[in-house]
Design an enzyme around this catalytic site. Structure first.
Site, PDB file in Angstrom:
ATOM      1  N   SER A  25       0.855  -1.122   0.175  1.00  0.00           N
ATOM      2  CA  SER A  25      -0.035  -0.016   0.186  1.00  0.00           C
ATOM      3  C   SER A  25       0.810   1.224  -0.015  1.00  0.00           C
ATOM      4  O   SER A  25       0.113   2.339  -0.386  1.00  0.00           O
ATOM      5  CB  SER A  25      -1.057  -0.017   1.081  1.00  0.00           C
TER       6      SER A  25
ATOM      7  N   HIS B  54      -5.421  -3.676  -2.364  1.00  0.00           N
ATOM      8  CA  HIS B  54      -5.089  -2.675  -3.525  1.00  0.00           C
ATOM      9  C   HIS B  54      -5.029  -3.128  -4.959  1.00  0.00           C
ATOM     10  O   HIS B  54      -4.827  -2.605  -5.694  1.00  0.00           O
ATOM     11  CB  HIS B  54      -3.866  -1.799  -3.027  1.00  0.00           C
TER      12      HIS B  54
ATOM     13  N   LYS C 105     -12.326   0.084  -1.475  1.00  0.00           N
ATOM     14  CA  LYS C 105     -11.307   0.781  -2.337  1.00  0.00           C
ATOM     15  C   LYS C 105     -11.766   1.002  -3.736  1.00  0.00           C
ATOM     16  O   LYS C 105     -12.689   1.686  -4.168  1.00  0.00           O
ATOM     17  CB  LYS C 105      -9.921   0.257  -2.021  1.00  0.00           C
TER      18      LYS C 105
END
Length: 394
Positions: free
Chosen positions: A185, A213, A244
């Protein structure tokens, strides 16, 4: 007799030390939906945000908001209980089945957050006498999950496969678990998952991949980093977050059906918490459709990444190697990174400074995050401003 310490004075002194070292954190109040063109309560004009993990631009997507609205009318506001009591609704079940199919796994379990998933999964799989092998720059939730498990916590240098292999070979633990971010990240690089899986299989270990991610961004139709590498194995346990690229909230763990059934019975952060509002699951089902159909969004995002990297020529600051939307620029000193972040803010560009302990000491950085919702013009403006600010500080 020990000297009495006023706990409030101690906290105030600690906050002063954070200020002096450039490490104190403060929140900013956003007054618009999550989008590149943002407004903040502490500044008069608009600002372009390069800090959200909304990789596909779905956080303010009207179709998802409408699905949540419809879900609220169908299911109400809350679930009323934990999933194992009466808080598991038909739409939760449909979401879990859809997530399992989407990731190519037997089954999936929906958690309220990614942090709760990681601190639930690891103690459920290993305990005292076992061993966890963790990349040194893993997310904090993986660190905390390892500590909660009470297993031996063995860290290896970032993506150092030889070091990991040596530690695995030396371990006599009956149960072994390798844990890694899929996309790291703060660095934006992708873990060497094929090699990690080969080591897991050679040493009869689990491999837990936190793909917070990568999910929605990497792999065919955004199916994540396992699909990116074409990996499948009964030793794989896959965690993806839904706040996300999916643009909403929550997380899931997917894997073999027996693994998921075990977690349902043993993951404390799943068992002992109220189920997420079912209306969110309605929104997530729509988000999954948009991710699956989102090749155009991902193509635009990848074009922005390539343009940013090709255009940004730095002399003193370091742009880390990354093919993902996370594009870190390492400045080094905490105060210097804060100063650059503030200078960008004055130019109408929101790029936070990331400092220790989130990143190693001496590697304070700008964590630039690109989104499919950004325009070419916005990215070019960021590139030009960064180059001008670096030149001005030479």
């Amino acid at each position: 007799m020990a000297e009495h310490i006023d706990p409030l004075d101690e906290l105030r002194a600690g906050l002063g030390e954070l200020d002096a070292s450039g490490l104190r954190r403060r929140r900013r109040i956003v007054t618009t939906p999550c989008q590149p063109d943002t407004r903040l309560a502490d500044r008069a004009g608009p600002i372009v945000a390069f800090c959200s993990n909304d990789y596909l631009g779905l956080a303010a997507e009207p179709a998802i908001a409408e699905a949540v609205r419809r879900g609220s009318l169908r299911w109400g506001s809350g679930s009323g209980a934990s999933h194992l009591v009466s808080g598991h609704y038909a739409v939760h079940e449909a979401l879990e089945q859809r997530l399992a199919t989407f990731t190519g796994m037997d089954a999936a379990l929906y958690f309220s957050t990614g942090y709760m998933a990681n601190i639930g999964v690891m103690p459920a799989l290993v305990g005292r006498g076992d061993a966890i092998f963790a990349d040194k720059v893993n997310h904090a939730s993986l660190v905390d999950g390892a500590l909660l498990s009470r297993a031996e916590f063995i860290r290896y240098p970032h993506c150092d496969l030889a070091a990991l292999e040596g530690r695995l070979a030396a371990s006599r633990a009956p149960r072994k678990l390798i844990v890694t971010d899929g996309v790291f990240s703060m660095d934006g690089d992708i873990a060497p998952l094929p090699q990690l899986l080969a080591l897991a299989e050679a040493h009869q270990a689990w491999l837990l991949v936190d793909d917070a991610h990568g999910f929605g961004v990497l792999g065919p139709q955004g199916r994540g980093c396992l699909a990116h590498f074409g990996l499948a194995s009964p030793r794989l346990i896959y965690m993806g977050t839904l706040g996300k690229a999916a643009g909403l909230s929550g997380a899931f763990v997917a894997g073999q059906r027996d693994v998921i059934d075990w977690l349902l019975n043993k993951a404390r952060s799943y068992i002992f918490t109220t189920g997420a509002p079912p209306m969110l699951a309605d929104g997530l089902l729509t988000a999954l459709d948009l991710i699956e159909q989102g090749d155009e969004r991902r193509a635009h995002l990848n074009a922005l990444i390539a343009r940013f990297r090709a255009g940004l020529g730095l002399r003193r600051w370091q742009l880390l190697p990354s093919e993902t939307p996370i594009q870190p620029v390492v400045i080094g000193d905490n105060h210097a990174a804060l100063a650059v972040s503030q200078a960008l803010d004055a130019e109408g560009l929101w790029v936070p400074a990331i400092r220790p302990p989130t990143v190693p000491k001496g590697s304070a950085r700008l964590r630039i995050v690109l989104s499919a919702a950004h325009s070419i013009e916005q990215v070019d403006r960021l590139v030009d401003t960064l180059q001008r600010l670096e030149a001005a500080q030479a």
